[in-house]
Design a protein around this motif. Structure first.
Motif, PDB file in Angstrom:
ATOM      1  N   ARG A   1      30.775  46.808  43.567  1.00 46.21           N
ATOM      2  CA  ARG A   1      30.554  45.377  43.322  1.00 46.21           C
ATOM      3  C   ARG A   1      29.214  45.149  42.636  1.00 46.21           C
ATOM      4  O   ARG A   1      29.103  44.367  41.697  1.00 46.21           O
ATOM      5  CB  ARG A   1      30.598  44.613  44.647  1.00 46.21           C
ATOM      6  CG  ARG A   1      30.363  43.116  44.496  1.00 46.21           C
ATOM      7  CD  ARG A   1      29.835  42.473  45.742  1.00 46.21           C
ATOM      8  NE  ARG A   1      28.576  43.102  46.121  1.00 46.21           N
ATOM      9  CZ  ARG A   1      28.139  43.198  47.363  1.00 46.21           C
ATOM     10  NH1 ARG A   1      28.850  42.733  48.364  1.00 46.21           N
ATOM     11  NH2 ARG A   1      26.983  43.761  47.624  1.00 46.21           N
TER      12      ARG A   1
ATOM     13  N   GLY B   1      34.697  38.227  39.798  1.00 46.33           N
ATOM     14  CA  GLY B   1      34.358  37.334  40.905  1.00 46.33           C
ATOM     15  C   GLY B   1      35.341  37.431  42.058  1.00 46.33           C
ATOM     16  O   GLY B   1      34.932  37.470  43.223  1.00 46.33           O
ATOM     17  N   ARG B   2      36.637  37.480  41.738  1.00 48.51           N
ATOM     18  CA  ARG B   2      37.653  37.587  42.791  1.00 48.51           C
ATOM     19  C   ARG B   2      37.528  38.916  43.533  1.00 48.51           C
ATOM     20  O   ARG B   2      37.663  38.971  44.758  1.00 48.51           O
ATOM     21  CB  ARG B   2      39.056  37.422  42.196  1.00 48.51           C
ATOM     22  CG  ARG B   2      39.349  35.996  41.751  1.00 48.51           C
ATOM     23  CD  ARG B   2      40.794  35.816  41.323  1.00 48.51           C
ATOM     24  NE  ARG B   2      41.151  36.607  40.151  1.00 48.51           N
ATOM     25  CZ  ARG B   2      40.927  36.251  38.883  1.00 48.51           C
ATOM     26  NH1 ARG B   2      40.335  35.094  38.613  1.00 48.51           N
ATOM     27  NH2 ARG B   2      41.305  37.027  37.884  1.00 48.51           N
TER      28      ARG B   2
ATOM     29  N   ALA C   1      34.751  40.671  43.895  1.00 46.03           N
ATOM     30  CA  ALA C   1      33.543  40.587  44.725  1.00 46.03           C
ATOM     31  C   ALA C   1      33.823  39.821  46.018  1.00 46.03           C
ATOM     32  O   ALA C   1      33.374  40.233  47.100  1.00 46.03           O
ATOM     33  CB  ALA C   1      32.409  39.923  43.944  1.00 46.03           C
ATOM     34  N   GLU C   2      34.586  38.742  45.934  1.00 44.35           N
ATOM     35  CA  GLU C   2      34.943  37.969  47.136  1.00 44.35           C
ATOM     36  C   GLU C   2      35.800  38.795  48.089  1.00 44.35           C
ATOM     37  O   GLU C   2      35.589  38.769  49.307  1.00 44.35           O
ATOM     38  CB  GLU C   2      35.695  36.701  46.749  1.00 44.35           C
ATOM     39  CG  GLU C   2      34.836  35.649  46.090  1.00 44.35           C
ATOM     40  CD  GLU C   2      35.650  34.451  45.611  1.00 44.35           C
ATOM     41  OE1 GLU C   2      36.811  34.273  46.074  1.00 44.35           O
ATOM     42  OE2 GLU C   2      35.138  33.701  44.772  1.00 44.35           O
ATOM     43  N   ALA C   3      36.749  39.535  47.544  1.00 40.35           N
ATOM     44  CA  ALA C   3      37.623  40.361  48.384  1.00 40.35           C
ATOM     45  C   ALA C   3      36.828  41.467  49.072  1.00 40.35           C
ATOM     46  O   ALA C   3      37.092  41.802  50.234  1.00 40.35           O
ATOM     47  CB  ALA C   3      38.753  40.950  47.544  1.00 40.35           C
TER      48      ALA C   3
ATOM     49  N   GLU D   1      33.714  41.249  49.973  1.00 41.20           N
ATOM     50  CA  GLU D   1      32.992  40.588  51.069  1.00 41.20           C
ATOM     51  C   GLU D   1      33.918  40.316  52.250  1.00 41.20           C
ATOM     52  O   GLU D   1      33.509  40.458  53.407  1.00 41.20           O
ATOM     53  CB  GLU D   1      32.333  39.299  50.579  1.00 41.20           C
ATOM     54  CG  GLU D   1      31.157  39.548  49.661  1.00 41.20           C
ATOM     55  CD  GLU D   1      30.112  40.472  50.293  1.00 41.20           C
ATOM     56  OE1 GLU D   1      29.615  40.170  51.398  1.00 41.20           O
ATOM     57  OE2 GLU D   1      29.809  41.509  49.678  1.00 41.20           O
ATOM     58  N   ASP D   2      35.164  39.943  51.959  1.00 40.76           N
ATOM     59  CA  ASP D   2      36.135  39.737  53.038  1.00 40.76           C
ATOM     60  C   ASP D   2      36.358  41.030  53.820  1.00 40.76           C
ATOM     61  O   ASP D   2      36.441  41.009  55.047  1.00 40.76           O
ATOM     62  CB  ASP D   2      37.472  39.236  52.482  1.00 40.76           C
ATOM     63  CG  ASP D   2      37.418  37.812  51.982  1.00 40.76           C
ATOM     64  OD1 ASP D   2      36.448  37.085  52.299  1.00 40.76           O
ATOM     65  OD2 ASP D   2      38.351  37.413  51.245  1.00 40.76           O
TER      66      ASP D   2
ATOM     67  N   ASP E   1      33.254  41.729  56.000  1.00 40.38           N
ATOM     68  CA  ASP E   1      33.247  40.858  57.175  1.00 40.38           C
ATOM     69  C   ASP E   1      34.311  41.276  58.196  1.00 40.38           C
ATOM     70  O   ASP E   1      34.055  41.275  59.403  1.00 40.38           O
ATOM     71  CB  ASP E   1      33.466  39.403  56.765  1.00 40.38           C
ATOM     72  CG  ASP E   1      32.324  38.830  55.958  1.00 40.38           C
ATOM     73  OD1 ASP E   1      31.226  39.437  55.937  1.00 40.38           O
ATOM     74  OD2 ASP E   1      32.523  37.764  55.320  1.00 40.38           O
TER      75      ASP E   1
END
Length: 124
Positions: free
Chosen positions: A58, A106-107, A109-111, A113-114, A117
């Motif tokens: 990422r 961007g998508r 990077a969000e995944a 992070e998911d 978490d």
């Protein structure tokens, strides 16, 4: 006396093969258990290494050229499939096919992070 087949004995499949996959979670735990043969310590180790790799990708992918993005996305896709991070794998595949797509970056990077978490939550 006839013994029941392995398929009907409870816990005959310690890796969770009889469970329905959870492919919409950040990590498909059924798939991961199958890959690690139900070894919880191995699952945690593999997930920790995957999160480190995914975060590294990422961080690199945004400043890479298209050829480098393709290479990074391809490697991440394979690792993600191995641990059951199928959403990350799908997004990495999309980026591998169109490395210039800023929205895909961007998508992804969000995944990632998911996944981070989710792994943190199940590791408590």
């Amino acid at each position: 006396m006839a013994y029941p087949s392995v398929e009907v004995v409870p816990f005959a499949m310690p890796g969770g093969e009889a469970c329905v996959p959870s492919q919409r979670r950040p990590i498909d735990l059924v798939h991961l258990a199958r890959q690690t043969m139900g070894d919880r310590a191995l699952e945690q180790e593999v997930l920790s290494m995957f999160v480190q790799q995914a975060q590294s990708v990422r961080d690199q992918i945004g400043r890479s050229n298209d050829k480098q993005r393709r290479f990074l996305a391809h490697g991440l896709k394979g690792s993600a499939r191995g641990v059951g991070a199928f959403i990350v794998a799908e997004l990495a595949d999309a980026l591998e096919n169109d490395p210039g797509d800023k929205g895909a970056i961007g998508r992804l990077a969000e995944a990632i992070e998911d996944v981070r978490d989710f792994v943190a939550a199940i590791s408590r």
